[in-house]
Motif scaffolding. Structure first.
Motif, short mmCIF file in Angstrom:
data_model
loop_
_atom_site.label_atom_id
_atom_site.label_comp_id
_atom_site.label_asym_id
_atom_site.label_seq_id
_atom_site.Cartn_x
_atom_site.Cartn_y
_atom_site.Cartn_z
N GLU A 157 9.57 -2.43 -0.32
CA GLU A 157 8.07 -2.15 -0.20
C GLU A 157 7.30 -3.43 0.34
O GLU A 157 6.46 -3.20 1.19
N GLN A 158 8.04 -4.50 -0.15
CA GLN A 158 7.51 -5.81 0.49
C GLN A 158 7.51 -6.13 1.78
O GLN A 158 6.60 -6.32 2.61
N ASP A 159 8.55 -5.73 2.43
CA ASP A 159 8.83 -5.74 3.95
C ASP A 159 7.92 -4.71 4.66
O ASP A 159 7.27 -5.16 5.47
N TYR A 160 7.73 -3.44 3.98
CA TYR A 160 6.87 -2.74 4.67
C TYR A 160 5.38 -3.03 4.57
O TYR A 160 4.52 -3.20 5.71
N GLN A 161 5.19 -3.81 3.50
CA GLN A 161 3.46 -4.20 3.48
C GLN A 161 3.33 -5.41 4.49
O GLN A 161 2.26 -5.37 5.04
N LEU A 162 4.31 -6.21 4.45
CA LEU A 162 4.05 -7.51 5.23
C LEU A 162 3.81 -7.03 6.63
O LEU A 162 3.03 -7.31 7.36
N GLN A 163 4.86 -5.98 7.12
CA GLN A 163 4.59 -5.70 8.50
C GLN A 163 3.30 -4.87 8.82
O GLN A 163 2.94 -5.14 9.90
N GLN A 164 3.14 -4.04 7.87
CA GLN A 164 2.06 -3.09 8.01
C GLN A 164 0.46 -4.19 8.14
O GLN A 164 -0.18 -3.73 8.69
N GLY A 165 0.78 -4.90 6.92
CA GLY A 165 -0.53 -6.03 7.00
C GLY A 165 -0.55 -6.70 8.24
O GLY A 165 -1.95 -6.71 9.00
N ARG A 166 0.36 -7.16 8.72
CA ARG A 166 0.35 -8.08 10.01
C ARG A 166 -0.04 -7.25 11.20
O ARG A 166 -1.07 -7.41 11.96
N SER A 167 0.21 -5.91 11.15
CA SER A 167 -0.04 -5.15 12.37
C SER A 167 -1.66 -4.67 12.19
O SER A 167 -2.27 -4.64 13.17
N PHE A 168 -1.93 -4.58 11.22
CA PHE A 168 -3.23 -3.82 11.03
C PHE A 168 -4.26 -4.82 11.24
O PHE A 168 -4.98 -4.74 11.83
N VAL A 169 -3.81 -6.11 10.54
CA VAL A 169 -4.90 -7.08 10.99
C VAL A 169 -4.77 -7.73 12.42
O VAL A 169 -6.18 -7.89 12.82
N GLU A 170 -3.90 -7.53 13.02
CA GLU A 170 -3.85 -7.75 14.30
C GLU A 170 -4.64 -6.63 15.19
O GLU A 170 -5.55 -7.17 16.08
N ARG A 171 -4.33 -5.60 14.57
CA ARG A 171 -5.21 -4.36 15.63
C ARG A 171 -6.78 -4.55 15.28
O ARG A 171 -7.31 -4.31 16.41
N ILE A 172 -7.03 -4.40 14.16
CA ILE A 172 -8.67 -4.28 13.67
C ILE A 172 -9.24 -5.66 13.62
O ILE A 172 -10.45 -5.63 14.04
N PHE A 173 -8.70 -6.75 13.42
CA PHE A 173 -9.43 -7.81 13.11
C PHE A 173 -8.76 -8.90 13.90
O PHE A 173 -9.05 -10.21 13.57
N ALA A 174 -8.42 -8.65 15.06
CA ALA A 174 -7.73 -9.85 16.01
C ALA A 174 -6.75 -10.77 15.37
O ALA A 174 -6.88 -11.92 15.68
N GLY A 175 -6.11 -10.44 14.56
CA GLY A 175 -5.03 -11.38 13.70
C GLY A 175 -5.74 -12.12 12.70
O GLY A 175 -5.01 -12.87 12.12
N ARG A 176 -6.95 -12.31 12.51
CA ARG A 176 -7.59 -13.01 11.49
C ARG A 176 -7.86 -12.18 10.00
O ARG A 176 -8.48 -11.25 9.84
#
Lengths: 126, 126
Positions: free
Chosen positions: B71-90
């Motif tokens: 789950e942790q790996d999944y959360q990490l990866q999803q969190g990164r890609s979500f913030v990248e997509r929606i918040f330009a990585g910040r």
DNA sequence: TTAAATGTATTACAGGTGTAATCCATAAGG
DNA sequence: CCTTATGGATTACACCTGTAATACATTTAA
């Protein structure tokens, strides 16, 4: 809330930056990052209009598109639902993930401190 | 990375909590929140196995399923890609959204302070 | 004035997703 | 033994998405 797909989001982001734009302007703006055929972009514009995410005014026979939803609103709603889905509603673990991957920079930390200060201020004055 | 759909994620979350479980156990565990037919859950289990997100051992003629990704790996990866997509990585603006909606609680703030302290520690010792 | 270009609208089509129903083998009950 | 129930496997089917191609109406260039 309106559902915006990934490809559609890229189009929205162009129009959140500059607005209104003709279809060709959008195609040009996307040209840098995306390798999409002009027809593809037009399809996305059409779908976004159908979904109510974009509106347009006519400029001769071309359309000038503009967002009908604000980026901030979209970000808020998506942020909430994402954190709900993946992190059971708690935002701190997400930030922890960023920290663990060294994806926090000084600006982020500065902003976070500011937010915390405001939150504490808020608490005190309750 | 393996793509996990929304419905599939709910199944994964059950198995991240307790593992391994039979299909019926999963159906039962989901019974509370989801109004899914047993067949639906079985389909999702099948798809997750096909995708390589779940494995199973046989127990008689039933299967006992378990996650193949953490789950942790999944959360990490999803969190990164979500913030990248929606918040330009910040990540800070996302937290700001939570703050603005009063979705930060004392625990979150506590954890954030801790993360910031660690980050600053990290900086100093560079 | 007629052909070409250009803008939008409509259609296409495969793969993913939500949500099951049906099929098939076998275990269990009578 | 034979029938029924039960577990997984396969099939279904509509809608969304990515990614265009084609159709159609005009404007514009020749």
């Amino acid at each position: 809330m309106i559902e915006i797909s990934n490809a559609e989001l890229s189009v929205m982001q162009v129009l959140w930056q500059r607005q209104p734009l003709s279809a060709n302007d959008v195609v040009a703006a996307l040209g840098n990052d995306k390798d999409w055929h002009e027809k593809t972009v037009k399809t996305l514009l059409n779908r976004l209009v159908s979904k109510g995410a974009l509106g347009f005014d006519k400029d001769g026979r071309a359309y000038l598109y503009y967002p009908l939803i604000a980026e901030q609103d979209y970000q808020l709603q998506q942020g909430r639902s994402f954190v709900e889905r993946i992190f059971a509603g708690r935002v701190a673990p997400l930030v922890a993930g960023f920290a663990s991957q060294n994806k926090l920079n000084a600006d982020d930390v500065q902003q976070l401190k500011q937010l915390i200060a405001e939150w504490e201020q808020e608490q005190r004055h309750d």
